[in-house]
Design a protein around this motif. Structure first.
Motif, PDB file in Angstrom:
ATOM      1  N   GLN A 113       1.648  -7.732  -6.158  1.00 26.75           N
ATOM      2  CA  GLN A 113       2.473  -8.576  -5.283  1.00 26.75           C
ATOM      3  C   GLN A 113       1.610  -9.615  -4.570  1.00 26.75           C
ATOM      4  O   GLN A 113       2.023 -10.765  -4.412  1.00 26.75           O
ATOM      5  CB  GLN A 113       3.213  -7.728  -4.250  1.00 26.75           C
ATOM      6  CG  GLN A 113       4.346  -6.932  -4.840  1.00 26.75           C
ATOM      7  CD  GLN A 113       5.031  -6.076  -3.790  1.00 26.75           C
ATOM      8  OE1 GLN A 113       4.393  -5.395  -3.000  1.00 26.75           O
ATOM      9  NE2 GLN A 113       6.349  -6.119  -3.793  1.00 26.75           N
ATOM     10  N   THR A 148      -5.033  -5.984 -12.901  1.00 24.39           N
ATOM     11  CA  THR A 148      -4.950  -5.933 -11.439  1.00 24.39           C
ATOM     12  C   THR A 148      -6.338  -5.902 -10.802  1.00 24.39           C
ATOM     13  O   THR A 148      -6.513  -6.333  -9.662  1.00 24.39           O
ATOM     14  CB  THR A 148      -4.105  -4.724 -10.998  1.00 24.39           C
ATOM     15  OG1 THR A 148      -2.839  -4.789 -11.665  1.00 24.39           O
ATOM     16  CG2 THR A 148      -3.874  -4.709  -9.508  1.00 24.39           C
ATOM     17  N   VAL A 153      -7.300   0.560 -10.143  1.00 29.44           N
ATOM     18  CA  VAL A 153      -5.991  -0.092 -10.276  1.00 29.44           C
ATOM     19  C   VAL A 153      -5.684  -0.602 -11.685  1.00 29.44           C
ATOM     20  O   VAL A 153      -4.617  -1.149 -11.926  1.00 29.44           O
ATOM     21  CB  VAL A 153      -5.839  -1.261  -9.268  1.00 29.44           C
ATOM     22  CG1 VAL A 153      -5.833  -0.739  -7.847  1.00 29.44           C
ATOM     23  CG2 VAL A 153      -6.908  -2.318  -9.470  1.00 29.44           C
ATOM     24  N   ASN A 207      -4.342   4.269  -8.764  1.00 29.78           N
ATOM     25  CA  ASN A 207      -3.609   4.280  -7.507  1.00 29.78           C
ATOM     26  C   ASN A 207      -2.452   3.296  -7.689  1.00 29.78           C
ATOM     27  O   ASN A 207      -2.625   2.084  -7.534  1.00 29.78           O
ATOM     28  CB  ASN A 207      -4.528   3.880  -6.360  1.00 29.78           C
ATOM     29  CG  ASN A 207      -3.848   3.929  -5.020  1.00 29.78           C
ATOM     30  OD1 ASN A 207      -2.655   3.661  -4.906  1.00 29.78           O
ATOM     31  ND2 ASN A 207      -4.619   4.262  -3.995  1.00 29.78           N
ATOM     32  N   LEU A 208      -1.285   3.812  -8.045  1.00 30.18           N
ATOM     33  CA  LEU A 208      -0.152   2.956  -8.403  1.00 30.18           C
ATOM     34  C   LEU A 208       0.385   2.170  -7.215  1.00 30.18           C
ATOM     35  O   LEU A 208       0.799   1.016  -7.370  1.00 30.18           O
ATOM     36  CB  LEU A 208       0.957   3.778  -9.054  1.00 30.18           C
ATOM     37  CG  LEU A 208       0.586   4.395 -10.412  1.00 30.18           C
ATOM     38  CD1 LEU A 208       1.765   5.171 -10.984  1.00 30.18           C
ATOM     39  CD2 LEU A 208       0.124   3.334 -11.390  1.00 30.18           C
ATOM     40  N   ALA A 209       0.375   2.759  -6.035  1.00 28.56           N
ATOM     41  CA  ALA A 209       0.852   2.034  -4.851  1.00 28.56           C
ATOM     42  C   ALA A 209      -0.065   0.844  -4.560  1.00 28.56           C
ATOM     43  O   ALA A 209       0.411  -0.258  -4.277  1.00 28.56           O
ATOM     44  CB  ALA A 209       0.924   2.962  -3.648  1.00 28.56           C
ATOM     45  N   LEU A 210      -1.363   1.067  -4.668  1.00 31.48           N
ATOM     46  CA  LEU A 210      -2.318  -0.031  -4.444  1.00 31.48           C
ATOM     47  C   LEU A 210      -2.200  -1.073  -5.552  1.00 31.48           C
ATOM     48  O   LEU A 210      -2.246  -2.279  -5.283  1.00 31.48           O
ATOM     49  CB  LEU A 210      -3.744   0.517  -4.366  1.00 31.48           C
ATOM     50  CG  LEU A 210      -4.837  -0.499  -4.092  1.00 31.48           C
ATOM     51  CD1 LEU A 210      -4.589  -1.240  -2.778  1.00 31.48           C
ATOM     52  CD2 LEU A 210      -6.204   0.187  -4.071  1.00 31.48           C
ATOM     53  N   LYS A 211      -2.011  -0.632  -6.781  1.00 30.31           N
ATOM     54  CA  LYS A 211      -1.820  -1.560  -7.898  1.00 30.31           C
ATOM     55  C   LYS A 211      -0.609  -2.456  -7.645  1.00 30.31           C
ATOM     56  O   LYS A 211      -0.687  -3.670  -7.801  1.00 30.31           O
ATOM     57  CB  LYS A 211      -1.645  -0.794  -9.209  1.00 30.31           C
ATOM     58  CG  LYS A 211      -1.375  -1.699 -10.409  1.00 30.31           C
ATOM     59  CD  LYS A 211      -1.106  -0.894 -11.648  1.00 30.31           C
ATOM     60  CE  LYS A 211      -0.745  -1.700 -12.856  1.00 30.31           C
ATOM     61  NZ  LYS A 211      -0.636  -3.114 -12.780  1.00 30.31           N
ATOM     62  N   GLN A 212       0.497  -1.867  -7.229  1.00 33.20           N
ATOM     63  CA  GLN A 212       1.703  -2.652  -6.947  1.00 33.20           C
ATOM     64  C   GLN A 212       1.463  -3.635  -5.810  1.00 33.20           C
ATOM     65  O   GLN A 212       1.894  -4.786  -5.881  1.00 33.20           O
ATOM     66  CB  GLN A 212       2.871  -1.732  -6.590  1.00 33.20           C
ATOM     67  CG  GLN A 212       3.457  -1.030  -7.782  1.00 33.20           C
ATOM     68  CD  GLN A 212       4.615  -0.132  -7.373  1.00 33.20           C
ATOM     69  OE1 GLN A 212       4.569   0.551  -6.355  1.00 33.20           O
ATOM     70  NE2 GLN A 212       5.659  -0.136  -8.181  1.00 33.20           N
ATOM     71  N   GLU A 213       0.779  -3.188  -4.768  1.00 34.69           N
ATOM     72  CA  GLU A 213       0.503  -4.085  -3.638  1.00 34.69           C
ATOM     73  C   GLU A 213      -0.354  -5.266  -4.088  1.00 34.69           C
ATOM     74  O   GLU A 213      -0.083  -6.419  -3.729  1.00 34.69           O
ATOM     75  CB  GLU A 213      -0.201  -3.335  -2.509  1.00 34.69           C
ATOM     76  CG  GLU A 213      -0.485  -4.242  -1.333  1.00 34.69           C
ATOM     77  CD  GLU A 213      -1.188  -3.563  -0.175  1.00 34.69           C
ATOM     78  OE1 GLU A 213      -1.485  -4.282   0.804  1.00 34.69           O
ATOM     79  OE2 GLU A 213      -1.447  -2.340  -0.222  1.00 34.69           O
TER      80      GLU A 213
END
Length: 166
Positions: free
Chosen positions: A41, A115, A111, A32-38
């Motif tokens: 951050q 991460t 993730v 889940n790339l969006a969750l990984k990025q979140e």
């Protein structure tokens, strides 16, 4: 003519080999790339104040910079950063709680690595270790997080209870 047949045979073997290498077992898991990025951050935010506290060369300069930016005397930088860090930790653990409620623990399957360690890091910096300790233990047993990080969390939990660490 013989040369062309030999090339065609070689190409056929290469195509068959290439297809075999792309079997479902050989494909990389989709995260889940969006969750990984979140989460990545979130880790940066989690560490921003802790990095300022880091001892070593340049610590005085960092504190002087913070004092100047915040408009406070240098001797108030420590308490100022501590207060900001605690406030940020509170925001972070709330978000991690929401993530766990929605997805379960965001482990390496969801993730990727490193991460998969971020939620655990945020939990470590909160008062909610007892709430998540069993979940982290289960995830470590499944290989979703490194076992030593679960052990560190367990030791921290025991330390907070004035018990011997394992």
């Amino acid at each position: 003519m013989k040369l062309n047949c030999g090339i065609l045979c070689l190409l056929s073997v290469l195509v068959a080999f290439s297809a075999a290498c792309q079997s479902p077992m050989a494909t990389k898991p989709k995260h889940n790339l969006a969750l990984k990025q979140e989460l990545d951050q979130l880790e940066a935010v989690d560490q921003q104040y802790r990095r300022l506290f880091g001892a070593g060369p340049g610590m005085e300069a960092r504190f002087d910079s913070v004092a100047k930016a915040a408009g406070i005397p240098p001797e108030q930088v420590g308490p100022y950063l501590s207060q900001r860090m605690v406030a940020q930790d509170s925001i972070n653990i709330q978000r991690v709680g929401q993530i766990i409620q929605r997805y379960g623990y965001p482990g390496k399957t969801l993730v990727g690595e490193p991460t998969n360690e971020v939620a655990l890091l945020v939990i470590q910096h909160s008062t909610r270790i007892p709430r998540y300790l069993k979940l982290v233990e289960q995830e470590a047993a499944k290989g979703e997080v490194p076992f030593y990080l679960y052990a560190r969390m367990l030791d921290r939990h025991l330390m907070y209870q004035d018990k011997a660490q394992i």
